[in-house]
Enzyme design. Structure first.
Site, mmCIF file in Angstrom:
data_model
loop_
_atom_site.group_PDB
_atom_site.id
_atom_site.type_symbol
_atom_site.label_atom_id
_atom_site.label_comp_id
_atom_site.label_asym_id
_atom_site.label_seq_id
_atom_site.Cartn_x
_atom_site.Cartn_y
_atom_site.Cartn_z
ATOM 1 N N PRO A 101 6.169 -2.963 2.452
ATOM 2 C CA PRO A 101 5.297 -4.011 1.905
ATOM 3 C C PRO A 101 5.603 -4.365 0.455
ATOM 4 O O PRO A 101 5.447 -5.525 0.052
ATOM 5 C CB PRO A 101 3.892 -3.427 2.057
ATOM 6 N N TYR A 102 6.034 -3.396 -0.337
ATOM 7 C CA TYR A 102 6.405 -3.662 -1.729
ATOM 8 C C TYR A 102 7.553 -4.662 -1.786
ATOM 9 O O TYR A 102 7.502 -5.661 -2.516
ATOM 10 C CB TYR A 102 6.802 -2.340 -2.387
ATOM 11 N N ALA A 103 8.607 -4.427 -0.983
ATOM 12 C CA ALA A 103 9.765 -5.317 -0.977
ATOM 13 C C ALA A 103 9.448 -6.651 -0.306
ATOM 14 O O ALA A 103 9.894 -7.715 -0.760
ATOM 15 C CB ALA A 103 10.939 -4.630 -0.287
#
Length: 320
Positions: free
Chosen positions: A140-142
């Site tokens: 989710p961060y990327a």
């Protein structure tokens, strides 16, 4: 007249060093954003203005953008918070970037530099990676950073402002202050372990490879990109790495050696042995495109490790 630049996330790990570079060495008038009501200029950058602005507050973003010529956007949820709440990660990292872009356009901001992550290319990072590699973000961060990238580059393509995206590898170095929430990053964590526990513990064999860039070089790259003529910005997308690939084991050994040199003791290093057949996957994170614009790396890896160790001794040494 001094150029004014807004640094979102300017109280954070990378943002603090970027803000110091822009104020001290580049001569910019720096404005930092924070979500903390009543925040004032920090001791480590007393000349900075402070704007209280959350990424979901249009009025506050308008006020923060007013009177600046450039924005460096670093405010985002970290990888742990993104994993815990992907929906909020999309709201902050993705929609929040869109809202900031819209406020920047209303304020007539000229240049917008967005800090993304090398992990938009996937995980683990392997092989030779240039800007032409197909992004395949899985975390989710990327994923949310890639969403934000698209908003920035779309604004650039339609001429709304000069949008630039930097995909940064693993930045490391002493933060501007000890009150950051990034002590889980590998170099920071190992330096903190050395001071508090007098030993470094790796959870894996440490054979995996990562590209590292000093925060000094990352901050200078921001200054370079803010000053770069518009015609030299190409399509606005740049990898930002240090051409400095280390295994986790080699990095830990380097920190052990620097600790002995700087703090006067040699911490133990503990890590599991490699499994049968385990080997490191090659990594070559290319920054040729950025270098062709005239940027050159100058990073001092040992100097950044030494400064981090000294900060850890000052902040955490009494806890032993």
């Amino acid at each position: 007249m001094t150029d004014a630049v807004l640094v979102t996330g300017g109280f954070g790990y990378i943002g603090g060093r970027v803000a110091q570079q822009l104020a001290h060495d580049a001569g910019f008038a720096v404005r930092l954003t924070t979500r903390r009501s009543g925040a004032t200029s920090p001791q480590w950058l007393p000349q900075a203005q402070v704007a209280v602005a959350a990424l979901d507050d249009d009025a506050a973003l308008d006020a923060a953008c007013r009177g600046v010529s450039s924005i460096v956007h670093l405010a985002a949820l970290n990888e742990h918070d993104c994993a815990a709440d992907p929906q909020r990660a999309l709201q902050i990292n993705g929609l929040g970037t869109l809202k900031l872009l819209q406020a920047a356009q209303r304020a007539g901001v000229r240049r917008f530099v967005y800090f993304s992550t090398a992990h938009v290319y996937g995980a683990p990072l392997t092989g030779t990676i240039t800007e032409s590699a197909l992004p395949r973000p899985g975390h989710p961060y990327a994923i949310t950073h890639h969403v934000a990238e698209d908003f920035v580059l779309a604004a650039r393509d339609r001429g709304a402002l000069e949008g630039i995206v930097v995909r940064m590898s693993n930045g490391f170095g002493a933060p501007a202050h000890a009150n950051i929430n990034r002590w889980t990053l590998i170099v920071n964590d190992l330096c903190r372990q050395a001071v508090i526990d007098r030993e470094l513990v790796l959870q894996t064999s440490g054979m995996q490879l990562r590209d590292f860039i000093t925060l000094g070089d990352a901050a200078r790259a921001v200054e370079h990109l803010l000053r770069l003529p518009a015609q030299d910005c190409a399509d606005g997308l740049f990898n930002l790495g240090g051409e400095n690939v280390h295994s986790m084991a080699a990095l830990a050994e380097r920190i052990v050696a620097r600790c002995e040199q700087v703090l006067g003791f040699r911490p133990a290093l503990r890590r599991p042995p490699p499994q049968a057949g385990e080997h490191a996957l090659p990594l070559d994170y290319r920054i040729d495109k950025l270098k062709r614009t005239g940027f050159a790396l100058r990073g001092n890896m040992d100097g950044e490790i030494d400064a981090t160790l000294r900060l850890c001794r000052s902040a955490f040494g009494a806890s032993r």
